[in-house]
Motif scaffolding. Structure first.
Motif, PDB file in Angstrom:
ATOM      1  N   GLY A 343      14.790  -8.032   6.661  1.00 56.66           N
ATOM      2  CA  GLY A 343      14.685  -6.792   8.419  1.00 56.66           C
ATOM      3  C   GLY A 343      13.898  -6.591   8.573  1.00 56.66           C
ATOM      4  N   SER A 344      13.638  -6.368   9.435  1.00 54.55           N
ATOM      5  CA  SER A 344      12.105  -5.593  10.548  1.00 54.55           C
ATOM      6  C   SER A 344      12.383  -4.361  10.677  1.00 54.55           C
ATOM      7  CB  SER A 344      11.718  -6.860  11.411  1.00 54.55           C
ATOM      8  OG  SER A 344      12.640  -7.063  12.232  1.00 54.55           O
ATOM      9  N   ILE A 345      11.002  -3.573  10.468  1.00 57.63           N
ATOM     10  CA  ILE A 345      11.049  -2.872  11.571  1.00 57.63           C
ATOM     11  C   ILE A 345       9.684  -3.151  13.121  1.00 57.63           C
ATOM     12  CG2 ILE A 345      10.098  -0.041  11.668  1.00 57.63           C
ATOM     13  CD1 ILE A 345      10.629  -0.289   8.701  1.00 57.63           C
ATOM     14  N   CYS A 346      10.322  -2.821  13.734  1.00 56.13           N
ATOM     15  CA  CYS A 346       9.341  -2.990  15.106  1.00 56.13           C
ATOM     16  C   CYS A 346       9.170  -1.971  16.047  1.00 56.13           C
ATOM     17  CB  CYS A 346      10.061  -3.642  16.080  1.00 56.13           C
ATOM     18  SG  CYS A 346       9.156  -4.249  17.207  1.00 56.13           S
ATOM     19  N   ALA A 347       7.822  -0.850  15.239  1.00 60.38           N
ATOM     20  CA  ALA A 347       7.375  -0.076  16.358  1.00 60.38           C
ATOM     21  C   ALA A 347       6.249  -0.091  16.599  1.00 60.38           C
ATOM     22  CB  ALA A 347       7.726   0.938  14.972  1.00 60.38           C
ATOM     23  N   SER A 348       5.429   1.500  17.766  1.00 59.46           N
ATOM     24  CA  SER A 348       4.281   1.681  17.724  1.00 59.46           C
ATOM     25  C   SER A 348       2.960   1.190  17.256  1.00 59.46           C
ATOM     26  CB  SER A 348       4.651   2.949  18.711  1.00 59.46           C
ATOM     27  OG  SER A 348       3.716   4.009  17.293  1.00 59.46           O
ATOM     28  N   GLY A 349       2.093   0.804  17.423  1.00 56.76           N
ATOM     29  CA  GLY A 349       0.927   0.509  16.754  1.00 56.76           C
ATOM     30  C   GLY A 349       1.030   1.742  15.895  1.00 56.76           C
ATOM     31  N   SER A 350       0.389   2.703  16.426  1.00 53.99           N
ATOM     32  CA  SER A 350      -0.338   3.933  16.131  1.00 53.99           C
ATOM     33  C   SER A 350       1.216   4.359  14.396  1.00 53.99           C
ATOM     34  CB  SER A 350       0.286   5.661  17.202  1.00 53.99           C
ATOM     35  OG  SER A 350       1.480   5.700  17.308  1.00 53.99           O
ATOM     36  N   LEU A 351       2.347   4.225  14.867  1.00 49.97           N
ATOM     37  CA  LEU A 351       3.387   4.373  13.360  1.00 49.97           C
ATOM     38  C   LEU A 351       3.055   2.928  11.945  1.00 49.97           C
ATOM     39  CD1 LEU A 351       5.258   6.593  12.716  1.00 49.97           C
ATOM     40  CD2 LEU A 351       7.019   5.380  13.968  1.00 49.97           C
ATOM     41  N   ILE A 352       3.387   1.866  12.002  1.00 49.54           N
ATOM     42  CA  ILE A 352       2.889   1.096  11.419  1.00 49.54           C
ATOM     43  C   ILE A 352       2.082   1.376  10.131  1.00 49.54           C
ATOM     44  CG2 ILE A 352       2.428  -1.587  10.777  1.00 49.54           C
ATOM     45  CD1 ILE A 352       5.179  -0.844  12.464  1.00 49.54           C
ATOM     46  N   PRO A 353       1.176   1.597  10.490  1.00 48.77           N
ATOM     47  CA  PRO A 353       0.389   1.697   9.248  1.00 48.77           C
ATOM     48  C   PRO A 353       0.500   3.194   8.091  1.00 48.77           C
ATOM     49  CG  PRO A 353      -1.005   1.966  11.008  1.00 48.77           C
ATOM     50  CD  PRO A 353       0.538   1.916  11.188  1.00 48.77           C
ATOM     51  N   GLU A 354       1.615   3.882   8.425  1.00 48.25           N
ATOM     52  CA  GLU A 354       1.785   4.665   8.011  1.00 48.25           C
ATOM     53  C   GLU A 354       3.482   4.240   7.200  1.00 48.25           C
ATOM     54  OE1 GLU A 354       2.409   7.947   5.787  1.00 48.25           O
ATOM     55  OE2 GLU A 354       0.662   7.175   6.417  1.00 48.25           O
ATOM     56  N   LEU A 355       4.094   2.898   7.369  1.00 50.25           N
ATOM     57  CA  LEU A 355       5.666   2.976   6.954  1.00 50.25           C
ATOM     58  C   LEU A 355       4.823   1.990   6.376  1.00 50.25           C
ATOM     59  CD1 LEU A 355       7.425   1.949  10.819  1.00 50.25           C
ATOM     60  CD2 LEU A 355       7.983   3.418   8.399  1.00 50.25           C
ATOM     61  N   VAL A 356       3.818   1.332   6.806  1.00 49.83           N
ATOM     62  CA  VAL A 356       3.470   0.208   5.592  1.00 49.83           C
ATOM     63  C   VAL A 356       2.844   0.883   3.960  1.00 49.83           C
ATOM     64  CG1 VAL A 356       1.663  -1.426   5.258  1.00 49.83           C
ATOM     65  CG2 VAL A 356       2.129  -1.546   7.026  1.00 49.83           C
ATOM     66  N   ARG A 357       1.901   1.631   4.221  1.00 47.94           N
ATOM     67  CA  ARG A 357       1.799   2.739   3.274  1.00 47.94           C
ATOM     68  C   ARG A 357       3.249   3.484   1.998  1.00 47.94           C
ATOM     69  NH1 ARG A 357       1.074   7.489   1.353  1.00 47.94           N
ATOM     70  NH2 ARG A 357       2.575   8.996   2.926  1.00 47.94           N
ATOM     71  N   VAL A 358       3.968   3.432   3.347  1.00 54.18           N
ATOM     72  CA  VAL A 358       5.385   4.170   1.806  1.00 54.18           C
ATOM     73  C   VAL A 358       5.905   3.353   1.818  1.00 54.18           C
ATOM     74  CG1 VAL A 358       7.643   4.762   2.635  1.00 54.18           C
ATOM     75  CG2 VAL A 358       5.342   6.066   3.420  1.00 54.18           C
ATOM     76  N   LYS A 359       5.833   1.282   2.157  1.00 47.62           N
ATOM     77  CA  LYS A 359       6.888   0.429   1.925  1.00 47.62           C
ATOM     78  C   LYS A 359       5.908  -0.059   0.869  1.00 47.62           C
ATOM     79  CE  LYS A 359       7.183  -4.550   2.524  1.00 47.62           C
ATOM     80  NZ  LYS A 359       6.995  -5.326   3.441  1.00 47.62           N
ATOM     81  N   MET A 360       5.058   0.503   0.888  1.00 46.33           N
ATOM     82  CA  MET A 360       3.813  -0.736  -0.928  1.00 46.33           C
ATOM     83  C   MET A 360       3.441   0.240  -1.819  1.00 46.33           C
ATOM     84  SD  MET A 360       2.625  -2.901   0.223  1.00 46.33           S
ATOM     85  CE  MET A 360       1.283  -3.411  -1.259  1.00 46.33           C
ATOM     86  N   LEU A 361       3.845   1.706  -1.813  1.00 47.30           N
ATOM     87  CA  LEU A 361       4.206   3.178  -2.396  1.00 47.30           C
ATOM     88  C   LEU A 361       5.502   2.668  -3.029  1.00 47.30           C
ATOM     89  CD1 LEU A 361       2.914   6.215  -1.470  1.00 47.30           C
ATOM     90  CD2 LEU A 361       1.572   5.295  -3.284  1.00 47.30           C
ATOM     91  N   THR A 362       6.834   2.589  -2.231  1.00 46.14           N
ATOM     92  CA  THR A 362       7.998   2.057  -3.793  1.00 46.14           C
ATOM     93  C   THR A 362       8.401   0.983  -3.426  1.00 46.14           C
ATOM     94  OG1 THR A 362       8.834   2.560  -1.377  1.00 46.14           O
ATOM     95  CG2 THR A 362       8.340   4.272  -1.481  1.00 46.14           C
ATOM     96  N   GLY A 363       7.566   0.160  -3.026  1.00 46.69           N
ATOM     97  CA  GLY A 363       8.477  -0.793  -3.556  1.00 46.69           C
ATOM     98  C   GLY A 363       7.609  -2.015  -4.205  1.00 46.69           C
TER      99      GLY A 363
END
Length: 486
Positions: A343-363
């Motif tokens: 799947g994919s998440i498409c969002a503003s450039g300012s939001l993606i870094p925090e989503l990446v951080r959570v992705k890496m922390l959780t899996g």
């Protein structure tokens, strides 16, 4: 709401504690309304840490509800960490709006009995021998097996050097670049750095909730809506508030009222070919939805996984908004295969870094092998023709399914505009003996997996209805069973 937090800080609860704005005509349980109202008061600082709440009996009397409703509401607020209890003293506000240590989220409490709840693994695994009428996947031959198998074989030839490390945190770069190019052509300008790959759409929903919400936040969902999402919102300790969706789309007046009352953090919405109704929002409704999100300052999470199966030109929140307050969720499970889990998440450039951080922390990272397989498949010459053929096949199967269901004595809840599902049921009121849950239990014993309306609603439906997968809705075994229930 009359009164402020300062009015409620006495050692004993004020006997004139104001009544909450409970609407008994609104869809959604009284408990959900009470939890949302009190959580909102805490978040708006109308109730401060240490404020003593009314006793169960006092709260019940002031708000004209049963003591059982109050007990359940307080219990849920305890689990959310909004309230705490002291033996012999009562209930108190436990945290303020800036609390940094969220409590453990509550578990999902569904409307289904254990017997029907046990259907859930079979509805997703595809391993059951029962007829999968309620499933969210299509027969393998509908997807174009050769395209998928060729792509998987090619992806398995991954360079040896790529077997070291975990892969790119955002996901396979070539797939992200291809998606960015496709979305830019069809919806709105997107850079590859604005795309984050996930293990399917549900993983994307989870990352958004983990990143943007905390326990006690109000989250708007469509009612009826995607069953896993309803459970996931509750699992994160958020308070789901259902916005009615029917044949004409979203109830925008209800959405405006609820937004003014609850001030949600975000809303999930299935713009095109909605699950379970199969309807799409009009351009006018999409514009109104964006205006309300702007006015009440909440995120819109656009579940857009059926976009490729919809007619060209259907409303797109991401395209209209330019990804300012819209987060678009995509997936390939409906056009390739659910097994690949991409799947994919498409969002503003300012939001993606925090989503990446959570992705890496959780899996950590997602599977590059799966992502390579998807990339190879969607870049093949056959993919677009295959998708167009699948969309037309679903339209024809949907029309046939509606005819057969009507012949069996059921009425569609809405007329789908294509896609995988038709929802239909009987017009007679549900009873304790005859409702979606009990009929699904009987169907299971007859070798049929049904998805009752209880899966998709925040409260038990008033009439028995089911979501039917159009690929299986014409089967004689199903139709004979339904006629016997009429």
């Amino acid at each position: 709401m009359a009164g402020t937090g300062e009015d409620l800080r006495a050692t004993k609860a004020d006997p004139a504690w104001p009544a909450l704005p409970i609407d008994r005509q609104r869809r959604g349980s009284l408990v959900d309304q009470i939890v949302a109202a009190i959580s909102g008061m805490v978040n708006r600082r109308e109730l401060r840490v240490g404020t003593k709440m009314p006793s169960v009996r006092q709260f019940a009397k002031v708000n004209a509800v049963s003591t059982f409703t109050v007990v359940e509401s307080y219990d849920r607020l305890l689990h959310l960490g909004v309230l705490s209890s002291r033996r012999g003293s009562g209930f108190f506000v436990a945290r303020g709006p800036d609390a940094t240590s969220p409590p453990c989220p509550t578990a999902f409490t569904g409307n289904l009995s254990a017997a029907v709840d046990a259907l859930t693994p079979d509805l997703y695994s595809g391993q059951s021998d029962a007829l999968p009428v309620g499933a969210g996947w299509l027969p393998p031959e509908w997807y174009g097996e050769s395209t998928i198998l060729d792509a998987v074989r090619h992806a398995m030839k991954i360079p040896a050097g790529r077997l070291r490390g975990y892969g790119h945190p955002l996901g396979f770069p070539s797939l992200r670049q291809h998606l960015a190019h496709t979305l830019s052509d069809e919806l709105c300008a997107v850079e590859a750095e604005q795309l984050l790959l996930t293990n399917g759409a549900t993983h994307a929903f989870d990352l958004v909730l983990r990143t943007l919400t905390r326990p006690g936040d109000v989250v708007f969902v469509e009612d009826p809506g995607y069953s896993n999402l309803l459970a996931l919102v509750r699992h994160h300790g958020c308070v789901p508030v259902g916005i009615p969706r029917g044949a004409a789309g979203l109830d925008m007046e209800a959405l405006a009222r609820e937004a003014e009352l609850h001030h949600p953090k975000l809303m999930f919405v299935n713009t095109v070919l909605q699950n379970p109704l199969g309807t799409s929002l009009s351009q006018a409704q999409a514009h109104r939805l964006l205006a309300l999100a702007e006015a009440f300052d909440f995120w819109l999470v656009e579940d857009d996984i059926y976009r490729e199966l919809a007619a060209p030109g259907e409303a797109s929140l991401a395209a209209m908004d330019g990804l300012r307050r819209v987060i678009r969720i995509g997936s390939f499970s409906k056009t390739l295969s659910p097994v690949l889990r991409v799947g994919s998440i498409c969002a503003s450039g300012s939001l993606i870094p925090e989503l990446v951080r959570v992705k890496m922390l959780t899996g950590l990272t997602t599977s590059e092998v799966n992502e390579r397989a998807v990339f190879d498949a969607i870049c093949s010459r056959a993919y677009r023709r295959q998708t167009e053929r699948l969309a037309q096949q679903l339209i024809e199967a949907g029309e046939r399914a509606q005819e057969k269901l009507v012949e069996a004595g059921l009425q569609p809840l809405a007329r789908p505009r294509g896609g995988m599902f038709v929802s239909a049921g009987w017009t007679s009121p549900a009873t304790a003996e005859r409702n979606g849950r009990t009929i699904a239990e009987r169907a299971l014993r007859a070798g049929i997996l049904l998805a009752p309306g209880e899966f998709f609603s925040l409260r038990p439906p008033q009439t028995p209805w089911f979501r039917f997968n159009v690929a299986y809705a014409h089967e004689p075994l199903l139709l004979d069973f339904l006629r016997a229930q009429s």
